[in-house]
Design a protein around this motif. Structure first.
Motif, mmCIF file in Angstrom:
data_model
loop_
_atom_site.group_PDB
_atom_site.id
_atom_site.type_symbol
_atom_site.label_atom_id
_atom_site.label_comp_id
_atom_site.label_asym_id
_atom_site.label_seq_id
_atom_site.Cartn_x
_atom_site.Cartn_y
_atom_site.Cartn_z
ATOM 1 N N GLN A 224 31.899 55.986 10.240
ATOM 2 C CA GLN A 224 32.726 56.527 11.313
ATOM 3 C C GLN A 224 34.049 56.949 10.073
ATOM 4 O O GLN A 224 34.323 56.832 8.932
ATOM 5 N N VAL A 225 35.785 57.186 10.781
ATOM 6 C CA VAL A 225 36.222 57.211 10.619
ATOM 7 C C VAL A 225 37.652 56.262 10.335
ATOM 8 O O VAL A 225 37.588 55.830 10.724
ATOM 9 N N GLN A 226 37.912 56.621 8.630
ATOM 10 C CA GLN A 226 38.182 55.215 8.344
ATOM 11 C C GLN A 226 39.520 55.720 7.627
ATOM 12 O O GLN A 226 39.313 56.397 6.469
ATOM 13 N N LEU A 227 41.078 55.512 7.229
ATOM 14 C CA LEU A 227 41.639 55.402 6.160
ATOM 15 C C LEU A 227 42.246 54.078 6.006
ATOM 16 O O LEU A 227 43.191 53.697 6.689
ATOM 17 N N VAL A 228 42.426 53.854 5.058
ATOM 18 C CA VAL A 228 42.979 52.350 4.667
ATOM 19 C C VAL A 228 43.698 52.524 3.683
ATOM 20 O O VAL A 228 44.219 53.457 2.296
ATOM 21 N N GLU A 229 44.862 52.167 3.493
ATOM 22 C CA GLU A 229 46.301 52.119 3.780
ATOM 23 C C GLU A 229 46.687 51.099 2.335
ATOM 24 O O GLU A 229 46.651 49.749 2.769
ATOM 25 N N SER A 230 47.502 51.337 1.082
ATOM 26 C CA SER A 230 47.413 49.786 0.303
ATOM 27 C C SER A 230 48.969 50.168 -0.567
ATOM 28 O O SER A 230 48.973 51.945 -0.599
ATOM 29 N N GLY A 231 49.298 49.752 -1.002
ATOM 30 C CA GLY A 231 50.518 50.070 -2.034
ATOM 31 C C GLY A 231 52.051 49.365 -1.475
ATOM 32 O O GLY A 231 52.827 49.926 -2.188
#
Length: 115
Positions: A1-8
């Protein structure tokens, strides 16, 4: 499935810098323009920056132009935004988004700029 994982994200003083990352999976990353948005408390989500599929074209909101730089690494399936000379008004949750699967959003990463 579509995943977007932001960090920082994090807490930084005015004038400081942060580099946000967004790692993606579940779709053809290199085939999609990518965007960064942000949402401050009590405000609607707003556009920050976009980058073309090959990274050759970028556009920015007037409020961040000259201070933020969007980039991408298609081999790593990651999009970045380098944020310099941060201002208190940059405080928000930052999200990345893919043009070809724009209905999907990550959890976002909090950026807080103290004065």
């Amino acid at each position: 499935q579509v995943q977007l994982v932001e960090s920082g994200g994090g807490l930084v003083q005015a004038g400081g810098s942060l580099r946000l990352s967004c790692a993606v999976s579940g779709f053809a990353f290199s085939a999609s323009a990518m965007r960064w948005f942000r949402q401050a408390p009590g405000k609607e989500r707003e556009f920050v920056a976009t980058i073309s599929r090959d990274g050759g074209t970028t556009n920015y909101a007037d409020s961040v132009k000259g201070r933020f730089t969007i980039s991408r690494d298609n081999a790593k399936r990651t999009v970045y935004v380098q944020m310099n000379n941060l201002k208190p008004e940059d405080t928000a949750v930052y999200y990345c988004n893919a043009a070809i699967v724009s209905q999907y959003w990550g959890q976002g990463t909090q950026v807080t700029v103290s004065s």
